[in-house]
Design a protein around this motif. Sequence first.
Motif, PDB file in Angstrom:
ATOM      1  N   TYR A 132      56.713  10.788  27.713  1.00 27.05           N
ATOM      2  CA  TYR A 132      58.044  10.824  28.316  1.00 27.05           C
ATOM      3  C   TYR A 132      58.692  12.136  27.916  1.00 27.05           C
ATOM      4  O   TYR A 132      58.596  12.582  26.774  1.00 27.05           O
ATOM      5  CB  TYR A 132      58.885   9.599  27.946  1.00 27.05           C
ATOM      6  CG  TYR A 132      59.318   9.464  26.504  1.00 27.05           C
ATOM      7  CD1 TYR A 132      60.606   9.833  26.104  1.00 27.05           C
ATOM      8  CD2 TYR A 132      58.458   8.927  25.543  1.00 27.05           C
ATOM      9  CE1 TYR A 132      61.011   9.679  24.786  1.00 27.05           C
ATOM     10  CE2 TYR A 132      58.862   8.763  24.237  1.00 27.05           C
ATOM     11  CZ  TYR A 132      60.142   9.148  23.860  1.00 27.05           C
ATOM     12  OH  TYR A 132      60.550   8.985  22.557  1.00 27.05           O
ATOM     13  N   CYS A 191      60.964  13.108  24.892  1.00 26.03           N
ATOM     14  CA  CYS A 191      60.398  13.124  23.544  1.00 26.03           C
ATOM     15  C   CYS A 191      60.246  14.583  23.115  1.00 26.03           C
ATOM     16  O   CYS A 191      59.619  15.382  23.815  1.00 26.03           O
ATOM     17  CB  CYS A 191      59.040  12.422  23.551  1.00 26.03           C
ATOM     18  SG  CYS A 191      58.151  12.486  21.996  1.00 26.03           S
ATOM     19  N   CYS A 197      55.326  13.535  21.597  1.00 20.74           N
ATOM     20  CA  CYS A 197      54.646  13.787  22.876  1.00 20.74           C
ATOM     21  C   CYS A 197      54.218  15.252  23.034  1.00 20.74           C
ATOM     22  O   CYS A 197      53.074  15.521  23.420  1.00 20.74           O
ATOM     23  CB  CYS A 197      55.519  13.342  24.048  1.00 20.74           C
ATOM     24  SG  CYS A 197      55.707  11.542  24.166  1.00 20.74           S
ATOM     25  N   GLY A 241      54.189  10.841  33.346  1.00 22.99           N
ATOM     26  CA  GLY A 241      55.462  10.477  32.747  1.00 22.99           C
ATOM     27  C   GLY A 241      55.808   9.031  33.072  1.00 22.99           C
ATOM     28  O   GLY A 241      55.707   8.616  34.225  1.00 22.99           O
ATOM     29  N   ASN A 255      58.812   7.436  31.863  1.00 18.36           N
ATOM     30  CA  ASN A 255      60.244   7.119  31.716  1.00 18.36           C
ATOM     31  C   ASN A 255      60.977   7.486  33.009  1.00 18.36           C
ATOM     32  O   ASN A 255      61.511   8.588  33.156  1.00 18.36           O
ATOM     33  CB  ASN A 255      60.837   7.883  30.531  1.00 18.36           C
ATOM     34  CG  ASN A 255      62.292   7.509  30.271  1.00 18.36           C
ATOM     35  OD1 ASN A 255      62.746   6.439  30.679  1.00 18.36           O
ATOM     36  ND2 ASN A 255      63.016   8.382  29.594  1.00 18.36           N
ATOM     37  N   ASP A 287      61.533  11.170  34.205  1.00 22.63           N
ATOM     38  CA  ASP A 287      60.322  11.996  34.244  1.00 22.63           C
ATOM     39  C   ASP A 287      59.999  12.381  35.688  1.00 22.63           C
ATOM     40  O   ASP A 287      58.965  12.009  36.254  1.00 22.63           O
ATOM     41  CB  ASP A 287      59.154  11.250  33.592  1.00 22.63           C
ATOM     42  CG  ASP A 287      59.355  11.075  32.103  1.00 22.63           C
ATOM     43  OD1 ASP A 287      60.177  11.797  31.525  1.00 22.63           O
ATOM     44  OD2 ASP A 287      58.688  10.201  31.512  1.00 22.63           O
ATOM     45  N   THR A 295      54.345  12.254  38.331  1.00 22.01           N
ATOM     46  CA  THR A 295      55.424  11.264  38.280  1.00 22.01           C
ATOM     47  C   THR A 295      54.995  10.055  39.108  1.00 22.01           C
ATOM     48  O   THR A 295      54.721  10.189  40.302  1.00 22.01           O
ATOM     49  CB  THR A 295      56.728  11.846  38.861  1.00 22.01           C
ATOM     50  OG1 THR A 295      57.127  12.963  38.068  1.00 22.01           O
ATOM     51  CG2 THR A 295      57.833  10.799  38.864  1.00 22.01           C
ATOM     52  N   TYR A 297      54.354   0.189  25.954  1.00 20.30           N
ATOM     53  CA  TYR A 297      55.456   0.913  25.328  1.00 20.30           C
ATOM     54  C   TYR A 297      56.682   0.014  25.259  1.00 20.30           C
ATOM     55  O   TYR A 297      56.822  -0.933  26.029  1.00 20.30           O
ATOM     56  CB  TYR A 297      55.771   2.208  26.086  1.00 20.30           C
ATOM     57  CG  TYR A 297      56.224   2.012  27.519  1.00 20.30           C
ATOM     58  CD1 TYR A 297      57.569   1.897  27.839  1.00 20.30           C
ATOM     59  CD2 TYR A 297      55.289   1.955  28.565  1.00 20.30           C
ATOM     60  CE1 TYR A 297      57.991   1.724  29.150  1.00 20.30           C
ATOM     61  CE2 TYR A 297      55.698   1.781  29.874  1.00 20.30           C
ATOM     62  CZ  TYR A 297      57.052   1.669  30.163  1.00 20.30           C
ATOM     63  OH  TYR A 297      57.455   1.491  31.471  1.00 20.30           O
ATOM     64  N   ALA A 349      61.071   0.273  24.591  1.00 16.20           N
ATOM     65  CA  ALA A 349      62.261   1.105  24.415  1.00 16.20           C
ATOM     66  C   ALA A 349      62.865   0.870  23.033  1.00 16.20           C
ATOM     67  O   ALA A 349      62.875  -0.245  22.526  1.00 16.20           O
ATOM     68  CB  ALA A 349      63.291   0.793  25.507  1.00 16.20           C
ATOM     69  N   GLY A 357      64.324   6.263  21.703  1.00 16.92           N
ATOM     70  CA  GLY A 357      63.451   6.648  22.813  1.00 16.92           C
ATOM     71  C   GLY A 357      62.481   5.528  23.138  1.00 16.92           C
ATOM     72  O   GLY A 357      62.867   4.488  23.651  1.00 16.92           O
ATOM     73  N   PHE A 358      61.181   5.749  22.812  1.00 18.36           N
ATOM     74  CA  PHE A 358      60.152   4.749  23.079  1.00 18.36           C
ATOM     75  C   PHE A 358      59.142   4.729  21.940  1.00 18.36           C
ATOM     76  O   PHE A 358      58.805   5.781  21.380  1.00 18.36           O
ATOM     77  CB  PHE A 358      59.397   5.047  24.387  1.00 18.36           C
ATOM     78  CG  PHE A 358      60.226   4.903  25.631  1.00 18.36           C
ATOM     79  CD1 PHE A 358      60.347   3.678  26.274  1.00 18.36           C
ATOM     80  CD2 PHE A 358      60.900   5.994  26.159  1.00 18.36           C
ATOM     81  CE1 PHE A 358      61.114   3.545  27.418  1.00 18.36           C
ATOM     82  CE2 PHE A 358      61.670   5.869  27.301  1.00 18.36           C
ATOM     83  CZ  PHE A 358      61.779   4.642  27.938  1.00 18.36           C
ATOM     84  N   HIS A 361      55.184   3.776  21.431  1.00 18.94           N
ATOM     85  CA  HIS A 361      53.990   3.524  22.239  1.00 18.94           C
ATOM     86  C   HIS A 361      52.762   3.955  21.459  1.00 18.94           C
ATOM     87  O   HIS A 361      52.840   4.753  20.517  1.00 18.94           O
ATOM     88  CB  HIS A 361      54.061   4.261  23.585  1.00 18.94           C
ATOM     89  CG  HIS A 361      54.172   5.751  23.470  1.00 18.94           C
ATOM     90  ND1 HIS A 361      53.076   6.576  23.419  1.00 18.94           N
ATOM     91  CD2 HIS A 361      55.260   6.564  23.396  1.00 18.94           C
ATOM     92  CE1 HIS A 361      53.479   7.838  23.339  1.00 18.94           C
ATOM     93  NE2 HIS A 361      54.804   7.860  23.321  1.00 18.94           N
TER      94      HIS A 361
END
Length: 260
Positions: free
Chosen positions: A65, A68, A72, A101, A103, A107, A130, A147, A149, A153-154, A156
């Motif tokens: 994402y 990040c 990432c 991506g 998110n 993204d 995307t 993943y 939330a 952020g996330f 994963h």
Amino acid sequence: MPRFLSALLLLAAFAAQAFDEQLALKESQAAIGRQVGAYAFRDTQGRTVRLSDLRGKPLVVNFVYTGCFQVCPATTQFLAGAVKDAERAIGPGMFRVATIGFNLPFDSPQAMKDFARKNGLASPNWLFLTPDAATLSALVADFGFRYEATPAGFDHLLQVSIVDQQGRIYRQVYGDSFEAPLFVGPLLQLAQNAPVPDNSIQAFLEQVKLLCTVYDPSAGRYRLNYVVIIELLVGTSVMLGGIGFVAFEWRRRRRTHARG
């Protein structure tokens, strides 16, 4: 006071959905051998790209994402180094890479384009894609990518999927870093059109190596599985001891029979 309570409730909601790393790893491993659907994406130019268009060559897939700013980009940079190692071993253009991506709607094709530029990635064999929001859930499920939330952020699993020429997931590689053979080996097998059959000696040896190592999602790296190693050693010792005992008894009885 109401704002404070709202914040507490929000934190409690996130805590209730804490990322289960072991479950994520289990779902990721279960995806191996799965046929991935012909999902549609937009590339950094806004053009439609389908996964079915990328068949015919091995495909490396990772999920990011763009919001990040540490993990990432760092894992993508490490992947770039692994891709260079694979290209030196196999040859350039023998496989493709797709960074997806997850998110949405953030993204976007422009965000993925900026992500690629910031990471210095401009290879024609590396796509930044995307997905369609309507098929995102099915897409990540096919890849076994999970993943959750978080306020930051996330969370994963750090996962790289290697997909064969027919669109089936062939291997999953984990961690923010990994040994080159874990990545280059499967790509070399696929590029040489020599995937390891399940009943071959090489597959057996690979299974032994997999049994003796385990990915630890909490540490983010592979480690030796000492429990399995000890079990294998004990089992081998018992088997060899049994064979030795049977051979000894057989020889003893032969000598006794010969004397009689």
